[in-house]
Design a protein around this motif. Structure first.
Motif, PDB file in Angstrom:
ATOM      1  N   HIS A  70     -67.837 -77.749  44.580  1.00  0.00           N
ATOM      2  CA  HIS A  70     -67.136 -78.765  45.183  1.00  0.00           C
ATOM      3  C   HIS A  70     -67.778 -80.233  44.576  1.00  0.00           C
ATOM      4  CE1 HIS A  70     -65.221 -76.735  48.492  1.00  0.00           C
ATOM      5  NE2 HIS A  70     -66.438 -76.195  48.545  1.00  0.00           N
ATOM      6  N   PHE A  71     -68.540 -79.960  43.610  1.00  0.00           N
ATOM      7  CA  PHE A  71     -69.280 -80.993  42.667  1.00  0.00           C
ATOM      8  C   PHE A  71     -68.206 -81.905  41.832  1.00  0.00           C
ATOM      9  CE2 PHE A  71     -71.232 -82.667  38.813  1.00  0.00           C
ATOM     10  CZ  PHE A  71     -72.052 -83.840  39.449  1.00  0.00           C
ATOM     11  N   ARG A  72     -68.459 -83.330  42.238  1.00  0.00           N
ATOM     12  CA  ARG A  72     -67.420 -84.339  41.525  1.00  0.00           C
ATOM     13  C   ARG A  72     -68.618 -85.040  40.615  1.00  0.00           C
ATOM     14  NH1 ARG A  72     -64.975 -86.846  46.089  1.00  0.00           N
ATOM     15  NH2 ARG A  72     -64.875 -84.989  47.543  1.00  0.00           N
ATOM     16  N   PRO A  73     -68.223 -84.796  39.455  1.00  0.00           N
ATOM     17  CA  PRO A  73     -68.985 -85.764  38.366  1.00  0.00           C
ATOM     18  C   PRO A  73     -68.655 -87.202  38.682  1.00  0.00           C
ATOM     19  CG  PRO A  73     -67.572 -84.584  37.140  1.00  0.00           C
ATOM     20  CD  PRO A  73     -67.439 -84.301  38.372  1.00  0.00           C
TER      21      PRO A  73
ATOM     22  N   PHE B  27     -75.607 -91.136  35.483  1.00  0.00           N
ATOM     23  CA  PHE B  27     -76.859 -91.949  35.263  1.00  0.00           C
ATOM     24  C   PHE B  27     -78.208 -91.164  35.596  1.00  0.00           C
ATOM     25  CE2 PHE B  27     -80.094 -94.697  37.269  1.00  0.00           C
ATOM     26  CZ  PHE B  27     -80.466 -95.424  36.164  1.00  0.00           C
ATOM     27  N   TRP B  28     -78.095 -90.552  36.612  1.00  0.00           N
ATOM     28  CA  TRP B  28     -79.252 -89.789  37.080  1.00  0.00           C
ATOM     29  C   TRP B  28     -79.520 -88.573  36.322  1.00  0.00           C
ATOM     30  CZ3 TRP B  28     -83.003 -91.965  39.585  1.00  0.00           C
ATOM     31  CH2 TRP B  28     -82.867 -92.826  40.512  1.00  0.00           C
TER      32      TRP B  28
END
Length: 119
Positions: free
Chosen positions: A67-70, A76-77
């Motif tokens: 479910h991670f969306r770049p 930046f982090w």
């Protein structure tokens, strides 16, 4: 001092805190009763006590990558916390080594006084 100046609770806040505490103690007693019940195997449950909150947490940990969306903020982090410190460390070490090498080449430091030598 700020928010810790007034430690006295109003009657409504005290009642809410008491209800929260009582609810916590009731849930704790229920959990302990279920965990120590010697007849659980007769009910077909057996094994460990199922905790739905723990199951949801573990499922979330497993499926996080799906479910991670770049985003720009994540990039930046990632740069700020991984690449940035490495670049800064490289610059600092390089500057110190170049300054030391310049002193060696100009003859300001004798060979006997050098920290790193081949003899």
């Amino acid at each position: 001092m700020g928010k810790f100046q007034n430690l006295e609770l109003s009657e409504a806040q005290r009642r809410i805190e008491q209800l929260k505490y009582q609810r916590r103690m009731d849930l704790r007693a229920q959990f302990w009763k279920n965990m120590t019940d010697p007849n659980r195997h007769g009910a077909g449950e057996g094994g460990v006590l199922f905790d739905p909150a723990l199951a949801r947490f573990q499922a979330m940990r497993v499926s996080h990558a799906e479910h991670f969306r770049p985003t720009g903020k994540a990039a930046f982090w990632g740069f700020a916390l991984l690449v940035g410190p490495m670049c800064i460390l490289y610059k600092l070490v390089r500057r110190e080594r170049d300054a030391r090498e310049l002193k060696y080449r100009n003859g300001e430091v004798s060979y006997a006084e050098r920290e790193f030598k081949f003899v």
